[in-house]
Enzyme design. Structure first.
Site, short mmCIF file in Angstrom:
data_model
loop_
_atom_site.label_atom_id
_atom_site.label_comp_id
_atom_site.label_asym_id
_atom_site.label_seq_id
_atom_site.Cartn_x
_atom_site.Cartn_y
_atom_site.Cartn_z
N ASN A 298 -0.04 5.09 -8.68
CA ASN A 298 -0.87 5.83 -7.74
C ASN A 298 -2.09 6.47 -8.37
O ASN A 298 -2.98 6.93 -7.67
CB ASN A 298 -0.01 6.86 -7.01
CG ASN A 298 0.87 6.18 -6.00
OD1 ASN A 298 0.38 5.61 -5.04
ND2 ASN A 298 2.16 6.18 -6.24
N SER B 191 -8.79 2.30 -9.03
CA SER B 191 -9.80 2.25 -10.09
C SER B 191 -9.57 1.05 -10.99
O SER B 191 -8.76 0.20 -10.69
CB SER B 191 -9.78 3.56 -10.89
OG SER B 191 -8.47 3.86 -11.31
N GLU C 294 7.18 2.31 -4.54
CA GLU C 294 6.34 2.24 -5.75
C GLU C 294 6.97 2.94 -6.94
O GLU C 294 7.16 4.15 -6.95
CB GLU C 294 5.00 2.90 -5.48
CG GLU C 294 4.04 2.00 -4.74
CD GLU C 294 2.81 2.73 -4.24
OE1 GLU C 294 2.67 3.92 -4.56
OE2 GLU C 294 1.98 2.09 -3.58
N LYS D 75 6.26 -3.87 5.90
CA LYS D 75 5.70 -3.68 4.58
C LYS D 75 5.62 -2.18 4.31
O LYS D 75 5.60 -1.36 5.24
CB LYS D 75 4.34 -4.34 4.41
CG LYS D 75 3.21 -3.79 5.22
CD LYS D 75 2.54 -2.52 4.79
CE LYS D 75 2.20 -2.47 3.32
NZ LYS D 75 1.51 -1.15 3.04
N THR E 165 3.31 4.36 5.04
CA THR E 165 2.25 3.39 5.23
C THR E 165 2.99 2.17 5.36
O THR E 165 3.18 1.43 4.44
CB THR E 165 1.30 3.15 4.12
OG1 THR E 165 0.46 4.23 4.10
CG2 THR E 165 0.40 1.97 4.40
N THR F 58 1.21 -5.01 0.38
CA THR F 58 0.18 -4.44 -0.51
C THR F 58 0.78 -4.36 -1.92
O THR F 58 0.81 -5.36 -2.62
CB THR F 58 -0.28 -3.05 -0.01
OG1 THR F 58 0.85 -2.23 0.23
CG2 THR F 58 -1.11 -3.18 1.25
#
Lengths: 388, 388
Positions: A383, A388, A264, A169, A180, A147
């Site tokens: 995040n 959006s 991230e 992942k 996740t 992702t």
């Protein structure tokens, strides 16, 4: 290498159109002779539809194939979402000529949105046509499950009469009872289903479950282990379980490190090693409390060896320690001695990417290491902007 | 107004030199006739020296004075830090002509560093000389306890035969079992020490303890309540406890809202109201899990009504709910219905500063509201740069 390193496995990865670009659908098939399977799932009560499906499908400890998509988590999608998961398994089964209940599923991506089922089904068909046991096929599958990851995560281990291949992942939301985080582990060992299950649970406990990036537990976390028994030199009486366990655990720890390294927006990857704890569980609890302290994590981002925030985090737990004897080191400098000011904090070098914190609880002889990362502007950016 | 609103109290605040600029030392004195006192402290095992001191000092439920400094937490400072706390109490006692064991202490600022004791002692002397019962004195005290706060937090409540005045500080680290949050509440009510203690604990439970900015529990959190019995119309038989409780609780909730509104780097202040929970405790647990989700908090910063992250956070708890019936509203729009997609999320307006999340667990009739804020670039900046 990845999941095709072990004999008896084929894989494929394709761009089905679930993401705006890149591969997003992977298929892994166990061609046998054995089709043993084990799994560890998220303990989040809000489990995604593919988790609900796979829990049922794996109850007989057999699986022939795994379909994984990125570009959509199929979580918080109600009964329609479960129907979508069911349809995916049925389609894969028809295409491969197997039973739907032998198809495992995993999904990752945004939650609260339906999957693009046309893409899932056509992508599954494409993958079935492209199945191959070569390195490129394993690499394509590893790429298709990403992702916000920036790199693929794969690992391979060899032992006496077995090989283990793995892909994973997860680049955020790494957490308790996993991340996740999706992972598929394949082996050509000859191993009983119950032994495979036990080995997977132990390996997960000390690897993925100790990677805690932001304390958030996903709706989709899944680790699958598949065993084909196809190794040319496999012992028909069964693999050496001790050797297999060691290899599987180290492979999972390797994958967990790769996940944290790619978390991230992280600027630092941090290993929090708690030593001399009363129990291994308490060592883990102390490390996890520090790993979840936003104050600690922002301090490391700021290259500030703020050991007071470490003590404060440990103090929120019920772990046995004496605040007047605890020691803490950051990158080898014992900045806290006996709960107070130790060596000169200006000696701590936090300019590099790797950080090691050692917490000496002086309450016993157990230890555990939790992996995490810092809290950065990039984390907030990724995040806050993700959907959006 | 602040702590001098109630009769029988004097206060002062001065710039003692603990911070590079501004007031940093406050003194509050109860002139009686009663000198009842109650306190709630952090449950962090790594408690600061002033907390260790005050726990002892308040064991007889009496206090004549409170000395609070900003510019240094005196936490993680070992036995020397406790000696510094002791010296501060002795000095205040000598200056005021009271007993050291009737002096309460609180400190806030960086942890892991010794206090500038010369500043603390001279500042205490200055405050003792400047004690006054007027509004300006209360305001000066409220200003002197601030750290990264941008505004003072004060509140006043009036009832039948009593007034309550309060001041608080805390602009980050707001947390379970409170915040790096200091508060002094004064009242001129006639009230027994044990009733004051019970009223303070109940008020704290549903106010400061439900303000959870970043999930980090401080080493220094303290709330003091002092009762003078000096109200000119006080009932000698004692205050109406029901009326007093209501007033004290509302005053504490007001202060808690002011704390969250000024939390470090926040762009949104968020009220998470969990309704139809099996118990009030479960409602609180669900709300707190959401309040501590960095993924939820960054989503709100990004003005993204990402309700999946809300469900995912609730799912990590052991709260009773059915993932297939839960509803969630963000600013009045029921974006999640029955665990799936509800009203159009684009209808949610998150452009304003205030956000209300409602989580309907459909498991009972209890409810609770947790206050928190979003996770922003400014939070990361302030907390990564704070000590360097």
């Amino acid at each position: 290498m990845s999941v095709t390193a072990a004999a008896g496995f084929q894989a494929a990865g394709t761009a089905a159109g679930l993401k705006t670009e890149g591969k997003d659908l992977a298929l892994v098939v166990n061609t046998g002779p054995t089709r043993h399977a084990a799994a560890v799932f998220t303990t989040n009560k809000v489990a995604a539809a593919p988790v609900l499906w796979s829990r049922q499908a794996i109850s007989d400890a057999r699986a022939d194939a795994v379909v994984i998509n990125s570009g959509g988590a199929n979580a918080c999608t109600g009964t329609e979402g479960f129907q979508d998961a069911h349809a995916t398994a049925e389609h894969a089964a028809q295409t491969l000529g197997i039973s739907a209940v032998d198809v495992l599923l995993a999904s990752t991506g945004l939650i609260g949105e339906r999957l693009n089922m046309q893409a899932v089904l056509s992508g599954t068909t494409t993958c079935a046509e492209e199945l191959n046991d070569d390195d490129a096929a394993g690499a394509a599958a590893a790429e298709a499950i990403l992702t916000t990851d920036t790199v693929t995560k794969t690992a391979v281990a060899h032992g006496s009469g077995f090989t283990i291949g793995g892909m994973a992942k997860g680049a955020g939301m790494l957490a308790p009872g996993m991340a996740t985080m999706l992972s598929v582990l394949t082996t050509d060992a000859v191993i009983d289903p119950q032994d495979l299950d036990a080995a997977l649970r132990e390996a997960t406990r000390v690897s993925f479950n100790r990677a805690d990036s932001d304390g958030c537990m996903s709706t989709n976390d899944t680790v699958f282990a598949l065993a084909s028994g196809a190794h040319p030199e496999a012992d028909p009486a069964g693999v050496d379980l001790t050797e297999f366990q060691t290899a599987l655990t180290e492979l999972c720890q390797d994958l967990a490190r790769q996940l944290i390294a790619d978390a991230e927006g992280a600027h630092h990857q941090i290993a929090i090693r708690t030593v001399n704890a009363a129990t291994e569980e308490e060592a883990e609890t102390a490390g996890r409390a520090v790993a979840r302290s936003n104050l600690f994590k922002t301090a490391i981002f700021g290259q500030d060896p703020n050991w007071g925030r470490i003590l404060s985090a440990v103090g929120t737990t019920d772990v046995q320690f004496d605040p007047m004897t605890i020691d803490v080191a950051v990158n080898g400098i014992w900045v806290c001695r006996a709960g107070g000011i130790g060596e000169d904090r200006s000696l701590v070098d936090l300019s590099g990417r790797e950080v090691e914190v050692v917490i000496d609880l002086k309450s016993g002889q157990a230890e555990a290491t939790i992996l995490t990362n810092d809290l950065t502007h990039d984390y907030v950016h990724e995040n806050s902007a993700y959907s959006s």
